[in-house]
Design a protein around this motif. Structure first.
Motif, PDB file in Angstrom:
ATOM      1  N   GLU A 387      84.292  56.212  29.789  1.00  0.00           N
ATOM      2  CA  GLU A 387      83.155  55.601  30.473  1.00  0.00           C
ATOM      3  C   GLU A 387      81.987  55.334  29.538  1.00  0.00           C
ATOM      4  OE1 GLU A 387      85.886  57.399  33.232  1.00  0.00           O
ATOM      5  OE2 GLU A 387      84.860  58.229  31.478  1.00  0.00           O
ATOM      6  N   GLU A 391      80.667  51.568  28.995  1.00  0.00           N
ATOM      7  CA  GLU A 391      79.279  51.211  29.296  1.00  0.00           C
ATOM      8  C   GLU A 391      78.639  50.482  28.117  1.00  0.00           C
ATOM      9  OE1 GLU A 391      75.049  53.291  30.703  1.00  0.00           O
ATOM     10  OE2 GLU A 391      76.879  54.493  30.497  1.00  0.00           O
ATOM     11  N   GLN A 392      78.875  50.983  26.914  1.00  0.00           N
ATOM     12  CA  GLN A 392      78.291  50.344  25.737  1.00  0.00           C
ATOM     13  C   GLN A 392      78.897  48.965  25.498  1.00  0.00           C
ATOM     14  OE1 GLN A 392      75.635  51.577  23.871  1.00  0.00           O
ATOM     15  NE2 GLN A 392      75.703  49.453  23.168  1.00  0.00           N
ATOM     16  N   GLY A 394      80.146  47.003  27.781  1.00  0.00           N
ATOM     17  CA  GLY A 394      79.588  46.126  28.809  1.00  0.00           C
ATOM     18  C   GLY A 394      78.165  45.724  28.500  1.00  0.00           C
ATOM     19  N   ARG A 395      77.363  46.688  28.041  1.00  0.00           N
ATOM     20  CA  ARG A 395      75.968  46.394  27.692  1.00  0.00           C
ATOM     21  C   ARG A 395      75.902  45.353  26.572  1.00  0.00           C
ATOM     22  NH1 ARG A 395      74.452  51.324  26.651  1.00  0.00           N
ATOM     23  NH2 ARG A 395      73.724  51.783  28.763  1.00  0.00           N
ATOM     24  N   ASN A 396      76.804  45.470  25.598  1.00  0.00           N
ATOM     25  CA  ASN A 396      76.819  44.498  24.500  1.00  0.00           C
ATOM     26  C   ASN A 396      77.184  43.098  24.982  1.00  0.00           C
ATOM     27  OD1 ASN A 396      76.128  46.482  22.684  1.00  0.00           O
ATOM     28  ND2 ASN A 396      78.218  46.842  21.970  1.00  0.00           N
ATOM     29  N   GLU A 397      78.104  43.012  25.938  1.00  0.00           N
ATOM     30  CA  GLU A 397      78.477  41.704  26.472  1.00  0.00           C
ATOM     31  C   GLU A 397      77.307  41.057  27.207  1.00  0.00           C
ATOM     32  OE1 GLU A 397      81.331  39.889  26.030  1.00  0.00           O
ATOM     33  OE2 GLU A 397      81.710  41.459  24.546  1.00  0.00           O
ATOM     34  N   VAL A 398      76.568  41.880  27.964  1.00  0.00           N
ATOM     35  CA  VAL A 398      75.381  41.358  28.655  1.00  0.00           C
ATOM     36  C   VAL A 398      74.345  40.875  27.645  1.00  0.00           C
ATOM     37  CG1 VAL A 398      73.417  42.025  30.103  1.00  0.00           C
ATOM     38  CG2 VAL A 398      75.722  42.771  30.709  1.00  0.00           C
ATOM     39  N   LYS A 399      74.163  41.654  26.576  1.00  0.00           N
ATOM     40  CA  LYS A 399      73.196  41.283  25.543  1.00  0.00           C
ATOM     41  C   LYS A 399      73.594  39.959  24.878  1.00  0.00           C
ATOM     42  CE  LYS A 399      71.821  44.654  22.994  1.00  0.00           C
ATOM     43  NZ  LYS A 399      71.764  45.716  21.932  1.00  0.00           N
ATOM     44  N   LYS A 400      74.887  39.809  24.589  1.00  0.00           N
ATOM     45  CA  LYS A 400      75.344  38.564  23.954  1.00  0.00           C
ATOM     46  C   LYS A 400      75.171  37.379  24.884  1.00  0.00           C
ATOM     47  CE  LYS A 400      79.422  40.228  22.690  1.00  0.00           C
ATOM     48  NZ  LYS A 400      80.788  40.280  22.102  1.00  0.00           N
ATOM     49  N   LYS A 402      72.849  37.036  27.224  1.00  0.00           N
ATOM     50  CA  LYS A 402      71.434  36.701  27.263  1.00  0.00           C
ATOM     51  C   LYS A 402      70.995  35.963  26.008  1.00  0.00           C
ATOM     52  CE  LYS A 402      69.905  40.458  30.311  1.00  0.00           C
ATOM     53  NZ  LYS A 402      69.077  41.686  30.408  1.00  0.00           N
TER      54      LYS A 402
END
Length: 409
Positions: A387, A391-392, A394-400, A402
């Motif tokens: 997990e 989470e990390q 997923g966070r990186n995908e969101v950052k990319k 944006k």
């Protein structure tokens, strides 16, 4: 595009595969017999193990895991080693190789590399959620001539074996998290990754106690020293047992855990291959009403799915290994995390199908499947639970996303 494997690495794969298939696997029953029963298992050093170590060294199959940038290395890249690691086990010397000074290497690394002693890495603690290493609380207090180590660790792999002579211990050498949070200017929290150190603790130091072995689904794993609860009670170590420097523990464990996670994935691949081989062997040899299981559509589907999944997992591992070679471990965290999460899950699926095909035999001691399942299941927790990595990622995908769409937001 992944590179072609070098001729030297190809030859090593051939030699290693032959050694494992012709010398190691056929001697598994002898190893178990010489290993003994009961309490004897915690002190036994089976003669067959020593014989195989001698032969492995003569074949050049020794300490192959050490990265090529270190003078102790046999010169393989991570990509080359990935092809070998799934066929065998790996070492536990990375901290001393990468961060130890000359005196520490002479005293501890040399006998480790020669196979005369073993080490154990002591990080996880029962009282704190250790997946976040900032919580580690085993304390280090400076005294005249050295330090005092106090605390309890558990799930310390290899600690119960007769050849475990040294612990590499993660300790808190600075302020507690509570003290850092009370800082009125919030400056303390910026230093949260500088409150820990890594120290060397000889296993025979007064105050070091291996309390008990812990079992994984009932398996004690005594054949490689188990996974133990260890207490450090007012343990004195000299100043020279500090690794790299006070407050540099996070730097050390991050340097160790990245490649370590990848090695876990590599070894899991090997177990997936063996599970598939066991499954196919069972499908061919087992008949129901005169018809072999290998003729059944569902069984063939299990075999086919397993092969597809293993090949997909292997590509993840090789891609991550190549990324470490070309970019460095610190810039390959995403590739390592993907392999760390995906490969154990895929391997568990393959092992599960093999168990199902064997029926009751699959959960007993007559095949390696149940033990493999127990071991691989722990990898979804070891070196950070899935997990945390998901989470990390997923966070990186969101950052990319944006970053790509910044002008539209």
């Amino acid at each position: 595009m992944l590179p072609e494997l070098s001729p030297r690495a190809q030859k090593l794969v051939e030699v290693l595969t032959k050694f494992v298939n012709e010398d190691c696997v056929p001697n598994e029953e002898r190893f178990a017999r010489e290993f003994g029963q009961g309490a004897q298992r915690w002190q036994a050093i089976p003669p067959i193990l020593e014989e195989l170590k001698i032969k492995a060294r003569s074949l050049g199959l020794w300490n192959l895991f050490i990265p090529k940038e270190y003078p102790e290395s046999p010169g393989l890249t991570n990509y080359e080693y990935a092809h070998l690691c799934e066929i065998m086990d790996t070492g536990n010397m990375e901290v001393l190789i990468k961060y130890g000074n000359a005196a520490q290497k002479k005293k501890w690394l040399v006998p480790l590399m020669e196979g005369k002693i073993r080490s154990a890495f002591a990080m996880t603690e029962p009282a704190v959620p250790s997946s976040n290493a900032t919580n580690i609380s085993c304390s280090l207090k400076k005294v005249q001539g050295g330090y005092i180590v106090d605390g309890k660790k558990w799930w310390i792999s290899g600690a119960g074996g007769p050849r475990c002579k040294v612990f590499i211990v993660m300790v808190r050498s600075g302020k507690s998290n509570e003290e850092l949070m009370r800082d009125p200017n919030n400056i303390g929290l910026q230093q949260i990754h500088k409150q820990h150190s890594v120290v060397i603790v000889p296993a025979d130091t007064p105050g070091v106690t291996v309390v008990r072995p812990l079992t994984v689904f009932g398996y004690d794993d005594a054949d490689h020293g188990g996974h133990c609860e260890v207490v450090f009670d007012n343990v004195f170590i000299p100043t020279e047992n500090m690794v790299l420097g006070e407050g540099r523990g996070f730097e050390i464990i991050q340097g160790r855990l990245g490649p370590g996670r990848l090695h876990h994935a590599m070894r899991a691949l090997g177990q997936a291959e063996r599970a598939l081989d066991t499954m196919v062997g069972r499908a061919i040899s087992r008949e129901i009403q005169g018809i072999p299981l290998s003729s059944r559509g569902v069984v063939l589907e299990w075999i086919a799915k397993s092969r597809i999944e293993i090949e997909s997992a292997r590509l993840l591992v090789l891609s991550a290994a190549h990324a470490v070679d070309t970019k460095g471990a610190s810039k390959s965290k995403a590739e390592i995390a993907m392999a760390k999460v995906a490969v154990p899950a895929i391997t568990l699926g393959v092992i599960d199908r093999a168990i199902q095909l064997h029926g009751a035999m699959g959960v007993g001691q007559d095949t390696p499947l149940a033990g493999m399942y127990a071991g691989v299941r722990t990898l979804r927790i070891a070196d950070g639970p899935d997990e945390v990595h998901l989470e990390q990622l997923g966070r990186n995908e969101v950052k990319k996303y944006k970053a790509r769409h910044a002008s539209k937001l």
